[in-house]
Design an enzyme around this catalytic site. Structure first.
Site, short mmCIF file in Angstrom:
data_model
loop_
_atom_site.label_atom_id
_atom_site.label_comp_id
_atom_site.label_asym_id
_atom_site.label_seq_id
_atom_site.Cartn_x
_atom_site.Cartn_y
_atom_site.Cartn_z
N ARG A 127 13.39 -22.41 16.06
CA ARG A 127 14.30 -21.29 16.89
C ARG A 127 14.06 -20.04 17.10
O ARG A 127 12.63 -20.13 16.07
CB ARG A 127 15.04 -21.33 15.58
CG ARG A 127 16.39 -19.93 16.28
CD ARG A 127 17.97 -20.21 14.73
NE ARG A 127 17.46 -18.98 14.03
CZ ARG A 127 18.38 -19.21 13.03
NH1 ARG A 127 19.75 -20.35 13.88
NH2 ARG A 127 18.17 -18.69 11.91
N ARG A 171 15.38 -20.20 1.87
CA ARG A 171 17.15 -19.45 1.96
C ARG A 171 18.25 -20.91 1.73
O ARG A 171 18.72 -21.09 1.33
CB ARG A 171 16.86 -19.39 3.26
CG ARG A 171 16.34 -18.11 4.00
CD ARG A 171 16.18 -18.64 5.81
NE ARG A 171 17.38 -18.10 6.19
CZ ARG A 171 17.12 -17.94 8.08
NH1 ARG A 171 16.06 -18.09 8.55
NH2 ARG A 171 18.85 -17.97 8.53
P1 AMP Z 1 21.39 -14.82 9.09
O1 AMP Z 1 21.34 -13.81 10.21
O2 AMP Z 1 22.63 -15.12 9.11
O3 AMP Z 1 20.80 -15.90 9.33
O4 AMP Z 1 21.20 -13.76 8.33
C1 AMP Z 1 18.96 -13.77 7.46
C2 AMP Z 1 19.52 -12.66 7.09
O5 AMP Z 1 20.29 -11.27 6.10
C3 AMP Z 1 20.14 -13.75 5.48
O6 AMP Z 1 19.24 -14.11 4.98
C4 AMP Z 1 20.21 -12.56 4.53
O7 AMP Z 1 18.64 -12.25 3.43
C5 AMP Z 1 20.80 -11.63 5.08
N1 AMP Z 1 22.04 -12.26 4.88
C6 AMP Z 1 22.86 -11.97 6.37
N2 AMP Z 1 24.48 -11.92 5.69
C7 AMP Z 1 24.35 -11.45 4.55
C8 AMP Z 1 25.20 -11.90 3.14
N3 AMP Z 1 26.81 -11.45 3.62
N4 AMP Z 1 25.30 -11.40 2.22
C9 AMP Z 1 23.44 -10.70 1.54
N5 AMP Z 1 23.07 -11.24 2.89
C10 AMP Z 1 23.17 -11.85 3.96
#
Ligand code: AMP
Length: 214
Positions: A127, A171
């Site tokens: 990505r 992750r």
């Molecule tokens: P994403 O863009 O959804 O892949 O999120 C990237 C990163 O943001 C995640 O790996 C977490 O570190 C943080 N993050 C996003 N959404 C959440 C959430 N609902 N709760 C906690 N951390 C979050």
């Protein structure tokens, strides 16, 4: 309509959310995007979130829920929202169910996208993301144009630090340990559509639209 897109990192939530939010006529609320925007703008929240994001850990629940509460009270969210990447832990899910009950709102549907781990690693490590508008590409299957992002023209289309292969595995571990159990909470509160998230973007989109009768 309030709809929640659920699934592991790299299951296509962000990709599908754009068209789906447009079709539903509701804002796309992606907590990851909100954290990244804060980081770009150099806010205190962004700096704090970065320390968790960089290692693939979850940002603390209280911080995340406060952020979502603020977002849900903005006028454009009154008619519903499309959640992407929230809730990601059982306490977040319980908080959300309670918030909706307290505010007389309903979670109309949950769309859960299933993608096997091997496909996720391939998708995420390839990505590439525009640092300006968040548009995503894939180094092999959908490479960004040499001239830059086809959405906003920025030439900064890069691999997110947390998309490196080293961080992807943690992750996925966090997802299995902290996020997968969220589905149990959501099944008690809303209709969950369990969908296959593999295949072309347009094929997955058709599955989602059919499940939601759109
Ligand atoms: P994403 O863009 O959804 O892949 O999120 C990237 C990163 O943001 C995640 O790996 C977490 O570190 C943080 N993050 C996003 N959404 C959440 C959430 N609902 N709760 C906690 N951390 C979050």
């Amino acid at each position: 309509m309030n709809v929640l897109l659920f699934g592991p990192p790299g299951s296509g939530k962000g990709t599908q959310a754009k068209d789906l939010a447009e079709r539903l006529g509701v804002p796309h609320v992606a907590t990851g995007d909100i954290f990244r925007k804060n980081l770009r703008e150099g806010t205190e929240l962004g700096t704090l979130a970065k320390s968790y994001m960089d290692r693939g850990a979850l940002v603390p629940d209280s911080l995340t829920c406060d952020l979502v509460a603020d977002r849900l009270l903005q006028p454009d969210a009154a008619g519903g929202v499309l959640f992407d990447g929230f809730p990601r832990s059982v306490p977040q899910a319980e908080w959300l169910v309670n918030w909706f009950e307290t505010h007389g709102r309903v979670i109309d549907a949950v769309v859960s996208l299933a993608v096997p781990d091997a496909a996720i690693v391939e998708r995420i490590s390839g990505r590439r993301t525009c640092t300006k508008c968040g548009a995503t590409y894939h180094a092999v299957h959908n490479p960004p144009p040499a001239a830059g992002c086809s959405t906003c023209g920025s030439t900064e289309v890069v691999q997110r630090k947390d998309d490196s292969e080293a961080v992807v595995q943690s992750r996925l571990d966090v997802y299995a340990r902290e996020t997968a159990p969220v589905l149990g909470v959501l099944r008690g509160a809303a209709t969950v559509h369990d969908l296959d998230g593999t295949g072309d973007i347009s094929v997955v989109k058709a599955r989602i639209f059919a499940a939601l009768a759109l």
